[in-house]
Design a protein around this motif. Structure first.
Motif, PDB file in Angstrom:
ATOM      1  N   LYS A 179       9.440  -9.040  32.559  1.00 56.01           N
ATOM      2  CA  LYS A 179      10.080  -9.260  33.858  1.00 56.01           C
ATOM      3  C   LYS A 179      11.598  -9.191  33.726  1.00 56.01           C
ATOM      4  CE  LYS A 179       6.729 -12.042  36.328  1.00 56.01           C
ATOM      5  NZ  LYS A 179       6.359 -13.455  36.511  1.00 56.01           N
ATOM      6  N   ALA A 180      12.112  -9.781  32.641  1.00 54.82           N
ATOM      7  CA  ALA A 180      13.562  -9.775  32.452  1.00 54.82           C
ATOM      8  C   ALA A 180      14.065  -8.341  32.323  1.00 54.82           C
ATOM      9  CB  ALA A 180      13.928 -10.588  31.216  1.00 54.82           C
ATOM     10  N   GLN A 181      13.319  -7.490  31.607  1.00 51.33           N
ATOM     11  CA  GLN A 181      13.771  -6.101  31.460  1.00 51.33           C
ATOM     12  C   GLN A 181      13.547  -5.326  32.762  1.00 51.33           C
ATOM     13  OE1 GLN A 181      15.529  -6.440  29.158  1.00 51.33           O
ATOM     14  NE2 GLN A 181      14.674  -6.477  27.094  1.00 51.33           N
ATOM     15  N   MET A 182      12.500  -5.667  33.502  1.00 52.41           N
ATOM     16  CA  MET A 182      12.305  -5.032  34.803  1.00 52.41           C
ATOM     17  C   MET A 182      13.455  -5.385  35.742  1.00 52.41           C
ATOM     18  SD  MET A 182       8.237  -5.478  35.148  1.00 52.41           S
ATOM     19  CE  MET A 182       7.993  -5.259  36.904  1.00 52.41           C
ATOM     20  N   ALA A 183      13.949  -6.620  35.604  1.00 52.95           N
ATOM     21  CA  ALA A 183      15.085  -7.032  36.432  1.00 52.95           C
ATOM     22  C   ALA A 183      16.315  -6.203  36.078  1.00 52.95           C
ATOM     23  CB  ALA A 183      15.375  -8.516  36.228  1.00 52.95           C
ATOM     24  N   ARG A 184      16.318  -5.602  34.878  1.00 54.84           N
ATOM     25  CA  ARG A 184      17.423  -4.718  34.500  1.00 54.84           C
ATOM     26  C   ARG A 184      17.025  -3.252  34.714  1.00 54.84           C
ATOM     27  NH1 ARG A 184      20.540  -5.569  29.112  1.00 54.84           N
ATOM     28  NH2 ARG A 184      18.697  -6.358  28.053  1.00 54.84           N
ATOM     29  N   GLY A 185      16.040  -3.038  35.555  1.00 51.11           N
ATOM     30  CA  GLY A 185      15.700  -1.678  35.956  1.00 51.11           C
ATOM     31  C   GLY A 185      14.740  -0.954  35.034  1.00 51.11           C
ATOM     32  N   ALA A 186      14.146  -1.641  34.060  1.00 52.63           N
ATOM     33  CA  ALA A 186      13.212  -0.968  33.158  1.00 52.63           C
ATOM     34  C   ALA A 186      11.969  -0.546  33.917  1.00 52.63           C
ATOM     35  CB  ALA A 186      12.830  -1.902  32.021  1.00 52.63           C
ATOM     36  N   ASP A 187      11.372   0.561  33.464  1.00 52.64           N
ATOM     37  CA  ASP A 187      10.206   1.108  34.131  1.00 52.64           C
ATOM     38  C   ASP A 187       9.123   1.270  33.076  1.00 52.64           C
ATOM     39  OD1 ASP A 187       8.359   2.414  35.553  1.00 52.64           O
ATOM     40  OD2 ASP A 187       9.565   4.204  35.965  1.00 52.64           O
ATOM     41  N   PHE A 188       8.021   0.556  33.233  1.00 52.06           N
ATOM     42  CA  PHE A 188       6.965   0.650  32.225  1.00 52.06           C
ATOM     43  C   PHE A 188       5.796   1.499  32.693  1.00 52.06           C
ATOM     44  CE2 PHE A 188       8.881  -3.622  31.546  1.00 52.06           C
ATOM     45  CZ  PHE A 188       9.585  -3.259  30.418  1.00 52.06           C
ATOM     46  N   GLU A 189       5.869   1.988  33.926  1.00 48.02           N
ATOM     47  CA  GLU A 189       4.681   2.632  34.472  1.00 48.02           C
ATOM     48  C   GLU A 189       4.718   4.148  34.448  1.00 48.02           C
ATOM     49  OE1 GLU A 189       5.068  -0.136  37.422  1.00 48.02           O
ATOM     50  OE2 GLU A 189       4.128  -1.412  35.937  1.00 48.02           O
ATOM     51  N   SER A 190       5.892   4.739  34.655  1.00 48.32           N
ATOM     52  CA  SER A 190       5.907   6.192  34.768  1.00 48.32           C
ATOM     53  C   SER A 190       6.421   6.848  33.500  1.00 48.32           C
ATOM     54  CB  SER A 190       6.774   6.592  35.962  1.00 48.32           C
ATOM     55  OG  SER A 190       8.052   6.046  35.811  1.00 48.32           O
TER      56      SER A 190
END
Lengths: 277, 288, 284
Positions: A179-190
């Motif tokens: 979540k913390a990296q997603m909050a920095r715009g990380a994308d794990f899906e595409s």
């Protein structure tokens, strides 16, 4: 997210099966699995189903909950059953395009399917009624004779129980780092495979660092509490067989004897055939 | 000597510092010539900013680290006497900051039993020690719970029970409340007070919270590896300028007293609690 | 320009024996440039609540509007929302992963696919804002001190150039000096960059000194939403929901019981000194 993964599911209901010594449950499960492969007749399977059914009943774990475990392997189960049905040679019952279904094939498929289902229900019943820590204790005690062969039984058991304690913590931590990296715009899906693998680095590096940090702190804390391996160590709760455990073993022996006996009885189709003739 | 729980004389300790190639570059002097003593039954708070060396000192008391120079005695035993290390570790138990990383078992009571099990105590004796320790920290109800489902304050109390079950004469706590919320912090502080008053256990409490330090019998301030200030909480906190220069705070009440004194009001400089402040101000008010 | 939380409810572990209502029908609006404190003890739902604001958690019911658009609608690009609403988790230094401080701070802007010059500009600005000297930019983040690591991690979020910044317990585990440094830096962020800041904390002393508005959570519900001065009048209720109050606020209550003429609430030591002296309560 990762919360949905449950490892070693336990269903607390406080039944008599839950209260049995973990060693009884481990031994019984192993014996049951071996016996399943010895069963060759319908009567034998009926007996095994009756036995397992009674245990499930006694355990007070809802059947629905147990069957949920089957769903995950449904595909594998169907695949095995169909393959067995089609590949076994023998007395031909039906021909469909390029497939031939034989009598032996149907029997074989039915037996294999039943065997797998019983095997899965039986072993999941063990984890559903035994806490992970009891399982670890049971395994440690059962393996104790191996110590003479210099197998580090205590260390293995200690590692297992520490793993059990920290798996939920690390899962939660993974969730948080993601979540913390997603909050920095990380994308794990595409992205393509390589990009996706690369996207895991921002999760894996912090996770490993955290695991190492925790391991270091835990080791210090264990040392501070005078941990020095197996030497001179006692246990607060030594596993002790009670009356109900001996009874359980007795039931198991009885069931095993009966099941083996069915191998020497004529099977139902044979009985029917002899009646018809 | 008999009444001394912990005594250090000229205690020094350093970590080697390496450069990028792994060559020894120099040393990081963490503790410098620390001489102090803690009496049995005393509650001592150790203050100091991050990196001041206070945790390193705590680890020496538990014989997790050993003095490079000087000597440290715990309950009369030199911590360097290797054959008595278990005696030192069980008589001076240690509590760490992160409650998660010091609980080993997946069931509360099994974790509390971990220490005595390591010491080879009889199973029946372990049972009674575990029950007693859990009662002391008010966690008896949670004996068969999974520690993962407890609050931070509860986890920390389980950790304290785990140390108590080893029957220590002294407990060293390294910022035990740093990761807790106010109610967790209160739970831990009340537990410490009970241990000190009722069980007469010596307490060495490392903390960042001045209000917590104010509850101790004595405060020791460590800065850059040296014990620089020492005295009762009142004596130490009254030195507001000195404390601020050391990167530390003082309780709000002490700061208020200091501010009032600067404005020419005649009020004692060593006020630390709300009660004392109310009393002092009421006295002033009745004068006017 | 606002974030609007509307009747937000969230069930934790829904459908399991452990399911629990973590957030219970909470509504509030955050305007640009506001400095809000969000307090509540562990388990009050505050951490769960803030993860809804940038769409990391989907609400069970209710929603969040960003400038009027529903952030949970299908056509909303959550990545854009996450850029505008920066979230700094508790112990953010635990998510550092790169070889150098600079590279780690770059992670966010790089995910936004910005040109290199723009990335450099943002990274350098963020590092300046959090007060990390240039001498450490090329160092490994793991070589820094505890306080520096945390500031590097905060820079990592600031480099996204958010309009709203949410910080979960940014002072946890720091010593008094570190605490003051981080908090005054956050305050200046609001002042220089015009950011709206939501500071999640359980330290009443911290929030009392800095924020303009205070939201208090208890058992998943919003209990208070007002100026700190107004909220701190409910001393006993705050204590009963497990929150400590600043010593100075407690002193104010006690003195009034003893017949002192003092303001309704007092938040800082300086205020108390002035109230006592200039208010003519005591004399030199």
């Amino acid at each position: 997210m990762l919360r949905d993964i449950t490892i070693g599911q336990y269903y607390p209901s406080g039944s008599i099966i839950h209260k049995l010594d973990p060693r009884v449950k481990i031994v019984s499960t192993l014996v049951f699995i071996v016996l399943l492969f010895l069963v060759k007749t319908f009567i034998g399977f009926a007996l095994a189903i009756l036995f397992l059914g009674s245990v499930v009943r006694l355990s007070k774990v809802p059947l629905k909950f147990i069957l949920r475990g089957l769903k995950a392997i449904m595909f594998l189960l169907m695949f095995t059953v169909i393959l067995n049905m089609l590949m076994t040679k023998g007395e031909v019952w039906l021909r469909l395009w390029i497939f031939t279904i034989t009598k032996q094939g149907v029997y074989q498929a039915l037996f294999i399917g039943l065997r797998l289902v019983l095997l899965i229900i039986g072993s999941s019943l063990m984890t559903l009624t035994t806490t992970p820590i009891e399982l670890t204790d049971g395994i440690e005690r059962l393996m104790r004779p191996l110590k003479k062969l210099h197998v580090p039984v205590h260390d293995i058991a200690m590692m297992m129980s520490i793993a059990l304690r920290f798996i939920p913590i690390l899962l939660e931590e993974t969730d948080k780092i993601m979540k913390a990296q997603m909050a920095r715009g990380a994308d794990f899906e595409s992205g393509r495979l390589i990009q996706r693998a690369k996207a895991m680095i921002p999760i894996l590096v912090p996770l490993f660092l955290s695991a190492f940090r925790r391991a270091g702190e835990l080791a210090t804390a264990m040392e501070a509490r005078c941990y020095r391996g197996d030497s001179g160590r006692t246990r607060m709760k030594e596993l002790k067989y009670k009356k109900r455990d001996y009874i359980a073993y007795l039931v198991l022996i009885l069931f095993a004897a009966l099941l083996i006996a069915t191998r020497h009885l004529p099977d139902i189709p044979a009985i029917i055939r002899s009646l018809m003739s | 000597m008999n009444n001394t729980m912990v005594r250090s004389e000229g205690l020094s300790f350093s970590y080697p510092v390496y450069d990028d190639e792994g060559n020894k570059q120099g040393v990081n002097q963490v503790l410098k010539n620390v001489t102090l003593s803690v009496q049995k039954g005393e509650w001592v708070a150790i203050l100091g900013h991050n990196g001041s060396g206070k945790s390193t000192f705590a680890r020496h008391v538990n014989a997790l680290l050993f003095p490079e120079e000087g000597t440290l005695w715990v309950n009369g035993i030199d911590t360097r006497s290797e054959e008595q290390i278990w005696e030192i570790r069980s008589s001076a138990g240690m509590i760490f900051q992160n409650p998660d990383n010091q609980i080993i078992a997946s069931i509360v009571e099994e974790d509390v039993a971990f220490g005595p099990e390591n010491l080879g105590v009889e199973p029946s004796e372990i049972r009674s020690r575990v029950d007693a320790a859990l009662s002391t920290v008010n966690m008896r109800k949670y004996a068969d719970r999974d520690p993962n489902r407890l609050s931070g304050g509860q986890k920390q109390r389980v950790a304290i029970a785990g140390v108590l079950a080893m029957k220590p004469a002294c407990i060293i706590l390294d910022e035990p409340t740093a990761m807790l919320d106010p109610s967790g912090r209160r739970e831990v502080m009340d537990t410490l007070e009970r241990l000190n008053h009722d069980e007469h256990i010596t307490i060495l409490h490392i903390t960042h919270y001045m209000e917590e330090a104010a509850r101790a019998d004595r405060v020791i301030v460590i800065d850059h590896g040296e014990a620089v200030l020492e005295g009762t909480p009142k004596e130490v906190f009254a030195q507001v300028d000195r404390m601020k220069a050391l990167g530390l705070d003082v309780p709000q009440m002490t700061e208020l007293a200091y501010d009032l004194r600067k404005s020419g009001i005649d009020i004692p400089a060593d006020i630390t609690t709300v009660e004392e402040m109310v009393e002092a101000l009421c006295r002033l008010k009745s004068k006017t | 320009m606002s974030i609007e939380v509307k009747n937000l409810t969230y069930w934790y572990d829904a459908g399991t024996p452990y399911s629990k209502k973590a957030v219970d029908d909470v509504s509030f609006t955050v305007e640009k440039g506001e400095f809000i404190g969000l307090i509540g003890h562990t388990g009050s739902g505050k951490s769960t609540l803030i993860q809804h604001l940038n769409g990391l958690i989907r609400p069970t019911s209710g929603t969040v509007l960003y400038n009027g658009t529903d952030i949970f609608a299908k056509e909303t690009d959550l990545r854009q929302i996450r850029q505008k609403v920066g979230l700094v988790f508790q112990y953010p230094e635990h998510q550092l992963f790169e070889m150098t401080v600079r590279k780690d701070v770059e992670f966010g802007p790089r995910n936004l696919h910005l040109p290199q010059e723009e990335i450099d500009r943002r990274v350098e600005q963020a590092l300046h804002v959090v007060g990390l000297p240039e001498s450490v930019w090329e160092k490994s983040p793991f070589e820094l001190s505890g306080g520096q690591k945390r500031r590097a991690a905060i820079a990592g979020v600031l480099a996204m150039e958010p309009e709203y910044l949410i910080l979960d317990e940014p002072t946890a585990g720091l010593d008094p000096k570190g605490r003051d440094e981080i908090l005054s830096q956050i305050e200046s962020l609001r002042d220089t960059l015009g950011l709206a800041v939501i500071l999640v904390s359980h330290s009443m002393e911290d929030v009392a000194r800095y924020v303009d508005r205070l939201i208090v959570m208890a058992e998943g519900q919003k209990r208070y939403d007002d100026t700190p001065r107004e909220v701190f009048t409910h001393v006993f209720d705050l204590i009963s929901i497990g929150l400590g109050i600043p010593q100075i606020t407690e002193l104010n209550e006690r003195l009034k019981e003893h017949g002192f003429q003092l303001p309704k609430t007092i938040l800082t030591v300086e205020e108390m000194r002035d109230a006592l002296i200039e208010g003519g309560q005591i004399h030199a």
